[in-house]
Design a protein around this motif. Structure first.
Motif, PDB file in Angstrom:
ATOM      1  N   GLY A 243     -12.353 -25.492   5.069  1.00 13.01           N
ATOM      2  CA  GLY A 243     -12.445 -24.352   4.157  1.00 13.01           C
ATOM      3  C   GLY A 243     -13.304 -23.239   4.717  1.00 13.01           C
ATOM      4  N   LEU A 244     -14.418 -23.614   5.344  1.00 12.32           N
ATOM      5  CA  LEU A 244     -15.275 -22.598   5.950  1.00 12.32           C
ATOM      6  C   LEU A 244     -14.571 -21.919   7.123  1.00 12.32           C
ATOM      7  CD1 LEU A 244     -18.714 -24.444   5.902  1.00 12.32           C
ATOM      8  CD2 LEU A 244     -17.947 -22.609   4.391  1.00 12.32           C
ATOM      9  N   ALA A 245     -13.779 -22.688   7.875  1.00 13.41           N
ATOM     10  CA  ALA A 245     -13.032 -22.093   8.990  1.00 13.41           C
ATOM     11  C   ALA A 245     -12.010 -21.083   8.474  1.00 13.41           C
ATOM     12  CB  ALA A 245     -12.346 -23.195   9.799  1.00 13.41           C
ATOM     13  N   PHE A 246     -11.330 -21.428   7.362  1.00 10.61           N
ATOM     14  CA  PHE A 246     -10.390 -20.476   6.762  1.00 10.61           C
ATOM     15  C   PHE A 246     -11.134 -19.232   6.255  1.00 10.61           C
ATOM     16  CE2 PHE A 246      -7.758 -24.398   5.440  1.00 10.61           C
ATOM     17  CZ  PHE A 246      -7.202 -24.461   6.706  1.00 10.61           C
ATOM     18  N   ALA A 247     -12.330 -19.479   5.706  1.00  7.33           N
ATOM     19  CA  ALA A 247     -13.080 -18.375   5.102  1.00  7.33           C
ATOM     20  C   ALA A 247     -13.540 -17.354   6.126  1.00  7.33           C
ATOM     21  CB  ALA A 247     -14.286 -18.923   4.334  1.00  7.33           C
ATOM     22  N   VAL A 248     -13.697 -17.766   7.386  1.00  5.61           N
ATOM     23  CA  VAL A 248     -14.167 -16.832   8.419  1.00  5.61           C
ATOM     24  C   VAL A 248     -13.260 -15.608   8.497  1.00  5.61           C
ATOM     25  CG1 VAL A 248     -14.422 -16.533  10.906  1.00  5.61           C
ATOM     26  CG2 VAL A 248     -15.389 -18.533   9.785  1.00  5.61           C
ATOM     27  N   GLY A 249     -11.952 -15.838   8.429  1.00  7.12           N
ATOM     28  CA  GLY A 249     -11.023 -14.712   8.481  1.00  7.12           C
ATOM     29  C   GLY A 249     -10.903 -13.971   7.164  1.00  7.12           C
ATOM     30  N   MET A 250     -11.214 -14.654   6.059  1.00 12.93           N
ATOM     31  CA  MET A 250     -11.038 -14.041   4.749  1.00 12.93           C
ATOM     32  C   MET A 250     -12.232 -13.187   4.339  1.00 12.93           C
ATOM     33  SD  MET A 250      -9.415 -17.422   2.895  1.00 12.93           S
ATOM     34  CE  MET A 250      -9.042 -16.618   1.355  1.00 12.93           C
ATOM     35  N   VAL A 251     -13.440 -13.578   4.787  1.00 10.21           N
ATOM     36  CA  VAL A 251     -14.632 -12.864   4.315  1.00 10.21           C
ATOM     37  C   VAL A 251     -14.739 -11.459   4.898  1.00 10.21           C
ATOM     38  CG1 VAL A 251     -15.930 -14.983   3.900  1.00 10.21           C
ATOM     39  CG2 VAL A 251     -16.074 -13.880   6.144  1.00 10.21           C
ATOM     40  N   VAL A 252     -14.025 -11.172   5.977  1.00  6.75           N
ATOM     41  CA  VAL A 252     -14.110  -9.826   6.561  1.00  6.75           C
ATOM     42  C   VAL A 252     -13.133  -8.865   5.913  1.00  6.75           C
ATOM     43  CG1 VAL A 252     -14.927 -10.686   8.780  1.00  6.75           C
ATOM     44  CG2 VAL A 252     -12.473 -10.422   8.396  1.00  6.75           C
ATOM     45  N   ASP A 253     -12.221  -9.385   5.061  1.00  5.60           N
ATOM     46  CA  ASP A 253     -11.221  -8.505   4.445  1.00  5.60           C
ATOM     47  C   ASP A 253     -11.889  -7.405   3.620  1.00  5.60           C
ATOM     48  OD1 ASP A 253      -9.344 -10.048   5.624  1.00  5.60           O
ATOM     49  OD2 ASP A 253      -8.761 -11.143   3.808  1.00  5.60           O
ATOM     50  N   ALA A 254     -12.755  -7.833   2.698  1.00  5.58           N
ATOM     51  CA  ALA A 254     -13.421  -6.846   1.836  1.00  5.58           C
ATOM     52  C   ALA A 254     -14.303  -5.916   2.649  1.00  5.58           C
ATOM     53  CB  ALA A 254     -14.250  -7.566   0.766  1.00  5.58           C
ATOM     54  N   ALA A 255     -14.981  -6.466   3.647  1.00  2.46           N
ATOM     55  CA  ALA A 255     -15.859  -5.639   4.474  1.00  2.46           C
ATOM     56  C   ALA A 255     -15.072  -4.577   5.235  1.00  2.46           C
ATOM     57  CB  ALA A 255     -16.626  -6.539   5.446  1.00  2.46           C
ATOM     58  N   ILE A 256     -13.909  -4.931   5.732  1.00  6.40           N
ATOM     59  CA  ILE A 256     -13.096  -3.968   6.492  1.00  6.40           C
ATOM     60  C   ILE A 256     -12.607  -2.852   5.574  1.00  6.40           C
ATOM     61  CG2 ILE A 256     -10.895  -3.688   7.675  1.00  6.40           C
ATOM     62  CD1 ILE A 256     -11.318  -6.446   8.901  1.00  6.40           C
ATOM     63  N   VAL A 257     -12.159  -3.216   4.366  1.00 12.11           N
ATOM     64  CA  VAL A 257     -11.675  -2.191   3.430  1.00 12.11           C
ATOM     65  C   VAL A 257     -12.798  -1.212   3.083  1.00 12.11           C
ATOM     66  CG1 VAL A 257     -10.804  -1.816   1.099  1.00 12.11           C
ATOM     67  CG2 VAL A 257      -9.880  -3.678   2.476  1.00 12.11           C
ATOM     68  N   VAL A 258     -13.978  -1.772   2.766  1.00  8.53           N
ATOM     69  CA  VAL A 258     -15.106  -0.921   2.398  1.00  8.53           C
ATOM     70  C   VAL A 258     -15.538  -0.054   3.571  1.00  8.53           C
ATOM     71  CG1 VAL A 258     -17.530  -0.913   1.698  1.00  8.53           C
ATOM     72  CG2 VAL A 258     -15.912  -2.469   0.585  1.00  8.53           C
ATOM     73  N   LEU A 259     -15.695  -0.640   4.748  1.00  4.11           N
ATOM     74  CA  LEU A 259     -16.178   0.113   5.892  1.00  4.11           C
ATOM     75  C   LEU A 259     -15.174   1.171   6.325  1.00  4.11           C
ATOM     76  CD1 LEU A 259     -18.454   0.435   7.954  1.00  4.11           C
ATOM     77  CD2 LEU A 259     -17.198  -1.119   9.445  1.00  4.11           C
ATOM     78  N   GLU A 260     -13.881   0.856   6.232  1.00  2.00           N
ATOM     79  CA  GLU A 260     -12.875   1.850   6.626  1.00  2.00           C
ATOM     80  C   GLU A 260     -12.940   3.074   5.737  1.00  2.00           C
ATOM     81  OE1 GLU A 260      -9.346   4.128   6.722  1.00  2.00           O
ATOM     82  OE2 GLU A 260      -9.932   2.884   5.001  1.00  2.00           O
ATOM     83  N   ASN A 261     -13.192   2.851   4.450  1.00  2.27           N
ATOM     84  CA  ASN A 261     -13.291   3.993   3.530  1.00  2.27           C
ATOM     85  C   ASN A 261     -14.571   4.781   3.771  1.00  2.27           C
ATOM     86  OD1 ASN A 261     -11.887   5.369   1.459  1.00  2.27           O
ATOM     87  ND2 ASN A 261     -13.406   4.670  -0.036  1.00  2.27           N
ATOM     88  N   ILE A 262     -15.664   4.048   4.063  1.00  5.00           N
ATOM     89  CA  ILE A 262     -16.913   4.741   4.418  1.00  5.00           C
ATOM     90  C   ILE A 262     -16.710   5.564   5.684  1.00  5.00           C
ATOM     91  CG2 ILE A 262     -19.304   4.387   5.186  1.00  5.00           C
ATOM     92  CD1 ILE A 262     -19.422   1.914   3.421  1.00  5.00           C
ATOM     93  N   TYR A 263     -16.021   4.971   6.670  1.00  5.91           N
ATOM     94  CA  TYR A 263     -15.770   5.636   7.932  1.00  5.91           C
ATOM     95  C   TYR A 263     -14.917   6.887   7.721  1.00  5.91           C
ATOM     96  CZ  TYR A 263     -16.203   4.982  12.984  1.00  5.91           C
ATOM     97  OH  TYR A 263     -16.568   5.078  14.301  1.00  5.91           O
ATOM     98  N   ARG A 264     -13.961   6.804   6.806  1.00  7.02           N
ATOM     99  CA  ARG A 264     -13.094   7.959   6.517  1.00  7.02           C
ATOM    100  C   ARG A 264     -13.900   9.114   5.942  1.00  7.02           C
ATOM    101  NH1 ARG A 264     -10.337   9.651   2.075  1.00  7.02           N
ATOM    102  NH2 ARG A 264     -11.032   7.830   0.885  1.00  7.02           N
ATOM    103  N   HIS A 265     -14.801   8.794   5.016  1.00 14.83           N
ATOM    104  CA  HIS A 265     -15.664   9.855   4.454  1.00 14.83           C
ATOM    105  C   HIS A 265     -16.594  10.418   5.519  1.00 14.83           C
ATOM    106  CE1 HIS A 265     -14.909   9.810   0.060  1.00 14.83           C
ATOM    107  NE2 HIS A 265     -14.514   8.561   0.278  1.00 14.83           N
ATOM    108  N   ARG A 266     -17.083   9.571   6.384  1.00 19.39           N
ATOM    109  CA  ARG A 266     -18.018  10.029   7.425  1.00 19.39           C
ATOM    110  C   ARG A 266     -17.317  10.960   8.400  1.00 19.39           C
ATOM    111  NH1 ARG A 266     -22.559  11.906   8.805  1.00 19.39           N
ATOM    112  NH2 ARG A 266     -23.648  11.000  10.594  1.00 19.39           N
TER     113      ARG A 266
END
Length: 855
Positions: free
Chosen positions: A400-423
Motif C-alpha cells: 500500500g505504501l508503494a502504491f501511495a508513492v505515486g498517488m501522494v504527488v498527484d495533489a502536489a503536482i496540481v497545486v504546484l502547477e497552478n502556483i507556477y502558472r500564477h508565478r
C-alpha cells in the motif's frame, strides 16, 4: 481560520510541523509489529478430547455425537466440523464474524459441562482459540551426535521439559509443538500363568490398582493455635509403591495367619517408553522436530531474535550434554526480510522515478524539491496512524505504501502547477502561492476524498478478505489524506520562499531548458488534445458517437482479456510441503519404508550429497529434505539451495510421488497467505450422508472424475479426508455370552484381557515428579505378531484357569474407517483438490462443477 494563508505567513511553524511529523513517524515505526502477513482473526474454537485406545467408531459414539448434540444450538454458530479418529476427537466450531469470542468460549465450556457419562478412560476436553492450521514462524530438528545410540524417540520427555519450556518462555511465542518423541510410561508386565496360579483376573488387578491410587483431602483439625490439614496420600508415584499394592488378602482361620498377594508377586514394574507413533528423518538421520508459533500481534523480527537467543543458549548447554544436535531449518524472517527489502526498494525506486519525471517536465529543481517533499512526509507520517490503529508492517501494508508513492504527488503536482502558472504571470511568489492553492484546493480535496471512499468498505468489512486488505486500505488512505494536507500547507509555504528566489525573464515567466524529442512530443500531444477538444465542442453528435465507441470498445476488450479469478497468490516461499495418503491400513513400518524409497529417489538432488550447484536445465539442489511417517500417511518437506528457484522443485517431487499409483496427494509450495497444505488454492468437495458405505462409494467415483479433470501427471493434487474406502483392517471380537457365562468371565474381563496382552491396558494416570504419565498393564512383548494371534491370547478366569480368546468369542477380520468426519453433524468425506499453478482457481471451480459434480 485560513489554513493556506497561515501556512504562507508562518513557514517556520510549517517546517516544525513537518519535522515533528517525520520524528513521530520514525518513532511509530519502531513500535509497529513486523510480520509476513496481516493477522486474520478467525472466530474459531477447537475442542480436543483424548481417549487412549479407542477406535474411531467408539470415539464418534461416546464423544463426538454427545458433544455435537449440546453444541449445535449455540448463538452465533456458523458451522460445526468434527473428526473422530483413533484415540481422540476434535470438534471445530466456527462462529459468525463479529462474535464476542470470550463470551462464545464461556458458552461452549458451559455446554460441554452438560455432557456426562464419558467412559472412564476419556480425558477432560480442552478448548482452544488458536487453530491448528496457524502457520509456524520457525521449525527446528534435533538429531543425535555421532556415538549416541539411544533411540531418538526416547528424548520426547526431555524435549518437552527442557526445549519446549525454554522456547515457550520467549516473548511473542504462543505455542511450541514437538513431533517424533515418545512419552515415558510405567509398565506392569504380567504373565498369565502367574495370575492364574493366584486366581487373579486382569480386571481384578486393574480395579485394585485404581482403588489404591488416591490422594484425598479429609478436612482439617484445630489444635491450640494451629490448624492442621488432613490428607490421605496414597498415590502410586514410585515403582515401590506400585509393587506394594495388595491384590488379594486371605485369612487362615485355623492358624490365624494372613496371606497377601501384591503386584510384586505377579508382575514386573519398570519405566519404559511408549511405542512411537511417528518417525521423522532429516536427510537420512532420525530426528525429533518442533515448531514455534507466534502470538497474535507479536513482532516477528523481535520474536525471532529471542528464539535465536534461546537456540544459542540450548546449544551451548544442555543439548550437547545430552548427546544431541539442535538446528533451525526454517526461519520466516528470511522471507519477511527479503519481502520487506523488495517493497522498500520499490518505494525508493518509485519515489526517485517520480522526482526524475517531475524534474524533466518542470525543468526546475526548486519545483521538483517542493513536490518531492510530499512523498516522505506523507509516507512516514502514515506510520503514526498505522501504529495508532494497531496495524502491522507486512507485505500488504508495504505494498500500500508503494502504491501511495505515486498517488501522494498527484495533489502536489496540481497545486504546484497552478502556483507556477500564477508565478509565470508575474505575480509575487507569496500571492501566487496563495491564489494558486486556493483555486484548486477544493478539486484536490474531492479527488483525495474519492480515493479514500473507495477503501471504506474494506475498512469496515469484518470478513477474512477485509481483515487481510485492511492494512493496504489504511496505508493508502492515510497517505493520500496526508498528501492533501501537505499540498495546502507545506507546498504553498515552500513555494512562497523558494520560487521567490527563482529569476524570471523580462515580462514574466521562466526560461526552461529545451529537451529535443520530449518537447516535440509534448507540443504535438498538446496540439492533438486541443484540436480534439475543439472538434468535440463543435459537434454533439460526434461527441456522443465517440463516447459510445470508446465505451463499447473498452468494455469488450475488458471482457475478452479479463484474467480468470484467483483468490491470493502463492508467493515464492522457500518451503515445500506434501502430504501422501496411502491405502487404509498401512502401519508405521510400511509407511517408513515408503518414505525411505521417496528419500532415496530424491537423494541425487540433495546439496549435501551431490554439491550445491545444479547443471543447466536441471532443478535446483535441495538444501534440506525431511519426511514424517505416520501410520495413516507421510508428510514430506524440502527447501531449495537457491530460494528464488524453490518452485522448480514442485515438478520433480510430484513426478516421484506419481510413480506410486497407490499413494494420493502431492507436493506444493507453502502458500504465503493460505493456511494448511492446500493453501489458498484448495477446493474442498464434500460428500455427506448418514451411512459411511454409500458415502465412500460416491467419494471413490468422484475421485475418479477428479483425476480425469485434473491429471496427476500435470502436477494436480488430491487429498481425501479421511480416505476413499472403508479399508482399514479391523479384527472384530464378538463374545459368545453363553461361553462367557460357563467360564465365569464377563465381557469387560474379556475385553480388558485382550487389551492388556495385546497392546497394553491403560490403568490410570500417575504423577512422577512434575509429570503425569500413564500406568500400563501389559503382557510380554511381541505376543501377537499375526492376526491369528488374537485368538490365542490368554484370558485368566476367577477359577485360576487360562483359556484362549477363541474359546470365548469369535474373531472376524473386517474393515472399519480410519477416521469419521462430520460436517454439520453429517458424516462426510472431503476431497481436497489443489490444481496446478497453470490452472486459475475460477477455471478449476468450473471444471469441478461441470466435470465432477454434474457427472
Amino acid at each position: 481560520m485560513n489554513i493556506i494563508k497561515t501556512s504562507i505567513d508562518r513557514p517556520i511553524a510549517v517546517i516544525a510541523a513537518v519535522l515533528m511529523t517525520v520524528l513521530l513517524g520514525w518513532l511509530a515505526l519502531q513500535t509497529i509489529p513486523i510480520q509476513l502477513t496481516p493477522d486474520v482473526n478467525r472466530p474459531v474454537i477447537t475442542i480436543n478430547t483424548a481417549w487412549a485406545g479407542a477406535a474411531p467408531a467408539e470415539v464418534e459414539r461416546e464423544i463426538t455425537n454427545r458433544q455435537e448434540e449440546v453444541l449445535k444450538g449455540i448463538n452465533g454458530l456458523a458451522s460445526i466440523v468434527s473428526s473422530s479418529r483413533r484415540n481422540s476427537a476434535r470438534v471445530t466450531l466456527e462462529f459468525e464474524v463479529g462474535t464476542n469470542m470470550d463470551r462464545a468460549l464461556l458458552l461452549v465450556a458451559n455446554r460441554l459441562d452438560r455432557v456426562s457419562g464419558y467412559p472412564e478412560e476419556v480425558d477432560e476436553p480442552t478448548l482452544s482459540l488458536a487453530g491448528a492450521e496457524d502457520n509456524a514462524i520457525a521449525w527446528f530438528y534435533v538429531t543425535r551426535v555421532k556415538g549416541n545410540e539411544r533411540p531418538i524417540h526416547e528424548y520426547g520427555q526431555f524435549m518437552k521439559d527442557v526445549v519446549q519450556e525454554r522456547f515457550e518462555r520467549v516473548p511473542g511465542v504462543s505455542e511450541v509443538t514437538v513431533y517424533g518423541g515418545a512419552d515415558p510410561e510405567l509398565q506392569i508386565i504380567v504373565e498369565p500363568a502367574t495370575l492364574a496360579s493366584y486366581g487373579i483376573t486382569v480386571t481384578e488387578m486393574v480395579q485394585a490398582l485404581r482403588r489404591a491410587n488416591a490422594a484425598l483431602s479429609a478436612g482439617d483439625v484445630d489444635e491450640g493455635k494451629r490448624r492442621y490439614v488432613v490428607r490421605t496420600d496414597a498415590e502410586l508415584n514410585t515403582v515401590e509403591a506400585i509393587k506394594s499394592v495388595v491384590l488379594r488378602t486371605e485369612h487362615n482361620q485355623a492358624t490365624g495367619r494372613v496371606g497377601r498377594v501384591t503386584v510384586a508377586d505377579v508382575a514386573e514394574v519398570k519405566f519404559d517408553y511408549k511405542d512411537p507413533t511417528s518417525l521423522i528423518r532429516q536427510q537420512g538421520n532420525s530426528a525429533i522436530a518442533f515448531n514455534a508459533k507466534r502470538e497474535t500481534g507479536a513482532n516477528v523480527i523481535e520474536t525471532m531474535e529471542g528464539i535465536r537467543a534461546a537456540l544459542k543458549e540450548l546449544n551451548d548447554g544442555v543439548i550437547p550434554q545430552a548427546g544431541l544436535k539442535l538446528q533451525q531449518v526454517y526461519d520466516e524472517t528470511d522471507y519477511i526480510s527479503s519481502a520487506v527489502n523488495l517493497v522498500r526498494q520499490n518505494i525508493w525506486y518509485g519515489g526517485s522515478l517520480a522526482a526524475v519525471l517531475l524534474l524533466i517536465f518542470l525543468r526546475s529543481w526548486r519545483a521538483t524539491l517542493i513536490v518531492s517533499i510530499a512523498i516522505p512526509v506523507s509516507v512516514i507520517g502514515s506510520f503514526v496512524a498505522m501504529a495508532a490503529l494497531g496495524r502491522s508492517l507486512n507485505v500488504i501494508s508495504l505494498a500500500g505504501l508503494a502504491f501511495a508513492v505515486g498517488m501522494v504527488v498527484d495533489a502536489a503536482i496540481v497545486v504546484l502547477e497552478n502556483i507556477y502558472r500564477h508565478r509565470e504571470k508575474g505575480v509575487s511568489a507569496a500571492r501566487a502561492a496563495y491564489d494558486g492553492t486556493r483555486q484548486v484546493w477544493g478539486a484536490v480535496f474531492v479527488s483525495a476524498l474519492t480515493t479514500v471512499m473507495v477503501f471504506i468498505p474494506i475498512l469496515v468489512m469484518e470478513l477474512e478478505v477485509g481483515q487481510l486488505f485492511r492494512d493496504i486500505a489504511v496505508a493508502i488512505s492515510v497517505s493520500v489524506m496526508l498528501s492533501l494536507l501537505v499540498s495546502v500547507t507545506v507546498l504553498p509555504a515552500l513555494a512562497s520562499g523558494l520560487l521567490s528566489r527563482q529569476k524570471q525573464k523580462p515580462g514574466g515567466g521562466y526560461s526552461r531548458l529545451f529537451l529535443p524529442g520530449i518537447d516535440h512530443f509534448a507540443s504535438g500531444f498538446v496540439a492533438l488534445v486541443v484540436g480534439y477538444a475543439r472538434l468535440m465542442q463543435k459537434s454533439r453528435v460526434m461527441a456522443l458517437l465517440v463516447v459510445i465507441i470508446v465505451s463499447v470498445a473498452t468494455s469488450a476488450t475488458a471482457y475478452q482479456w479479463l484474467p480468470k479469478l484467483e483468490y491470493l497468490p502463492t508467493g515464492n516461499r522457500n518451503l515445500l510441503f506434501g502430504w501422501l495418503v496411502p491405502p487404509p491400513g498401512y502401519n508405521l513400518e510400511t509407511m517408513t519404508k515408503i518414505a525411505g524409497r521417496f528419500e532415496k529417489a530424491t537423494q541425487p538432488l540433495w546439496a549435501s550429497e551431490t554439491g550445491p550447484e545444479s547443471k543447466p536445465g536441471e532443478p535446483p539442489k535441495m538444501e534440506r529434505f525431511f519426511f514424517v511417517a505416520f501410520a495413516g500417511g507421510t508428510l514430506i518437506g524440502a527447501a531449495a539451495q537457491d530460494p528464488q528457484r524453490a518452485s522448480e522443485l514442485v515438478g520433480p517431487l510430484n513426478s516421484i510421488v506419481a510413480q506410486d499409483p497407490d499413494m494420493l496427494g502431492g507436493v506444493g509450495q507453502y502458500s504465503l497467505f493460505g493456511r494448511g497444505f492446500g493453501g489458498s488454492r484448495r477446493i474442498d468437495l464434500d460428500i455427506t450422508g448418514p451411512e459411511l458405505a454409500p458415502i465412500y462409494d460416491v467419494a471413490a467415483k468422484a475421485a475418479g472424475q477428479v483425476f480425469g479433470a485434473f491429471p496427476r501427471e500435470e502436477g494436480n493434487r488430491l487429498r481425501p479426508l479421511p480416505a476413499l474406502s472403508l479399508g482399514e483392517p479391523e479384527l472384530r471380537v464378538t463374545p459368545n455370552r453363553s461361553l462367557l457365562a460357563d467360564a465365569g468371565v464377563s465381557t469387560l474381563e474379556l475385553g480388558q484381557s485382550i487389551d492388556a496382552f495385546n497392546d497394553g491396558l491403560r490403568v490410570t494416570e500417575v504423577t512422577i515428579g512434575n509429570s503425569r504419565i500413564d500406568l500400563m498393564l501389559k503382557g510380554k512383548a511381541n505376543q501377537v505378531t499375526q492376526t491369528q494371534g488374537i485368538e490365542a491370547l490368554p484370558v485368566v478366569t476367577r477359577q485360576g484357569q487360562i483359556v484362549p480368546v477363541s474359546s470365548l468369542a469369535k474373531v472376524v477380520l473386517t474393515a472399519g474407517p480410519t477416521q469419521i468426519r462430520h460436517k454439520e453433524r453429517l458424516r462426510t468425506v472431503t476431497l481436497q483438490i489443489t490444481p496446478n499453478d497453470a490452472i486459475p482457481l475460477e477455471t478449476a471451480l468450473d471444471k469441478v462443477r461441470t466435470q465432477v459434480m454434474e457427472e
